[in-house]
Design a protein around this motif. Structure first.
Motif, mmCIF file in Angstrom:
data_model
loop_
_atom_site.group_PDB
_atom_site.id
_atom_site.type_symbol
_atom_site.label_atom_id
_atom_site.label_comp_id
_atom_site.label_asym_id
_atom_site.label_seq_id
_atom_site.Cartn_x
_atom_site.Cartn_y
_atom_site.Cartn_z
ATOM 1 N N GLY A 59 0.848 -1.143 -0.034
ATOM 2 C CA GLY A 59 0.112 -0.113 0.068
ATOM 3 C C GLY A 59 0.944 1.179 0.049
ATOM 4 O O GLY A 59 1.887 1.265 -0.088
ATOM 5 N N LEU A 60 0.102 2.409 0.212
ATOM 6 C CA LEU A 60 0.936 3.700 0.062
ATOM 7 C C LEU A 60 0.429 4.391 1.343
ATOM 8 O O LEU A 60 -0.302 4.872 1.846
ATOM 9 N N LEU A 61 1.666 4.655 2.124
ATOM 10 C CA LEU A 61 1.708 5.257 3.394
ATOM 11 C C LEU A 61 2.075 6.731 3.003
ATOM 12 O O LEU A 61 3.103 7.126 2.616
ATOM 13 N N THR A 62 1.353 7.623 3.660
ATOM 14 C CA THR A 62 1.579 9.126 3.669
ATOM 15 C C THR A 62 2.275 9.472 4.877
ATOM 16 O O THR A 62 1.634 9.176 6.176
ATOM 17 N N LEU A 63 3.391 9.881 4.769
ATOM 18 C CA LEU A 63 4.403 10.450 6.050
ATOM 19 C C LEU A 63 4.459 11.999 5.872
ATOM 20 O O LEU A 63 4.854 12.503 4.880
ATOM 21 N N GLU A 71 5.221 10.052 0.278
ATOM 22 C CA GLU A 71 4.164 9.032 -0.197
ATOM 23 C C GLU A 71 5.410 7.775 -0.269
ATOM 24 O O GLU A 71 6.045 7.829 -1.136
ATOM 25 N N LEU A 72 4.955 6.901 0.742
ATOM 26 C CA LEU A 72 6.101 5.767 0.763
ATOM 27 C C LEU A 72 5.201 4.225 0.112
ATOM 28 O O LEU A 72 4.324 4.118 0.607
ATOM 29 N N ALA A 73 5.821 4.126 -0.735
ATOM 30 C CA ALA A 73 5.240 2.838 -1.676
ATOM 31 C C ALA A 73 6.000 1.594 -1.336
ATOM 32 O O ALA A 73 7.027 1.568 -0.515
ATOM 33 N N PRO A 74 5.692 0.462 -1.512
ATOM 34 C CA PRO A 74 6.114 -0.780 -1.136
ATOM 35 C C PRO A 74 7.698 -0.830 -1.994
ATOM 36 O O PRO A 74 7.924 -0.415 -3.006
ATOM 37 N N GLU A 94 -7.415 0.895 0.829
ATOM 38 C CA GLU A 94 -6.665 -0.153 0.919
ATOM 39 C C GLU A 94 -5.518 -0.359 2.141
ATOM 40 O O GLU A 94 -5.352 0.740 2.789
ATOM 41 N N SER A 95 -5.487 -1.552 2.847
ATOM 42 C CA SER A 95 -4.729 -1.553 4.139
ATOM 43 C C SER A 95 -3.251 -1.280 3.743
ATOM 44 O O SER A 95 -2.880 -1.522 2.596
ATOM 45 N N VAL A 96 -2.479 -0.686 4.717
ATOM 46 C CA VAL A 96 -1.001 -0.444 4.343
ATOM 47 C C VAL A 96 -0.121 -1.274 5.234
ATOM 48 O O VAL A 96 -0.508 -1.162 6.632
ATOM 49 N N GLU A 97 0.920 -1.668 4.953
ATOM 50 C CA GLU A 97 1.881 -2.593 5.865
ATOM 51 C C GLU A 97 3.199 -1.794 5.613
ATOM 52 O O GLU A 97 3.650 -1.549 4.784
ATOM 53 N N LEU A 98 4.018 -1.571 6.624
ATOM 54 C CA LEU A 98 5.175 -1.338 6.675
ATOM 55 C C LEU A 98 6.126 -1.877 7.812
ATOM 56 O O LEU A 98 5.597 -2.468 8.705
#
Length: 144
Positions: A59-63, A71-74, A94-98
């Motif tokens: 997913g895409l996490l916004t930091l 925008e942090l992508a896989p 969608e869910s995001v995993e980091l």
């Protein structure tokens, strides 16, 4: 092989402890975070005792780090140095995993368990208790 402890913080945030401070002689903490869409996430804060590296898994996490949006992508990673004000959110459907790596091992499973006790009681959590827990582990909330 370590047993993964899963700690749920409210309805939309899950912490999977992979290596706790006790597993690493307090050198670092390694954990996976699952952030559901529109999940309640930690307030903007900085770490006064440790650095953190975040690696996108799904997913895409916004930091936001020191006012800059990323925008942090896989497959991508970012470094959050000690003292940098930051926050994160999942703005997608969608869910995001980091994967998060915090060095040194100042906080770990105990921190997340203490947060869960306050957050998972039902109703709005006690902001004063949350702030006290954060501060006791070197996370300093920032208002605004």
């Amino acid at each position: 092989m370590q047993h993964t402890e899963i700690i749920r913080l409210g309805a939309g945030l899950e912490i999977h402890i992979l290596l706790d401070t006790l597993d690493t002689n307090r050198q670092f903490t390694l954990f996976k975070v699952i952030v559901e869409p529109a999940a309640k996430v930690p307030a903007a804060h900085y770490h006064d005792q440790f650095d953190e590296t975040i690696y996108g898994l799904k997913g895409l996490l916004t930091l936001t780090i020191d006012g800059k949006t990323i925008e942090l992508a896989p497959g991508e990673c970012c470094f959050v140095p000690k003292g940098a004000v930051h926050r994160f959110e999942n703005k997608t459907a969608e869910s995001v995993e980091l994967l998060a790596y915090a060095q040194s091992g100042v906080f770990g499973a105990t921190y997340f368990r203490e947060l869960a006790e306050v957050i998972n009681v039902g109703g709005p959590p006690d902001a004063g208790k949350l702030k006290a827990i954060m501060l006791s582990y070197g996370l300093v909330p920032v208002s605004g």
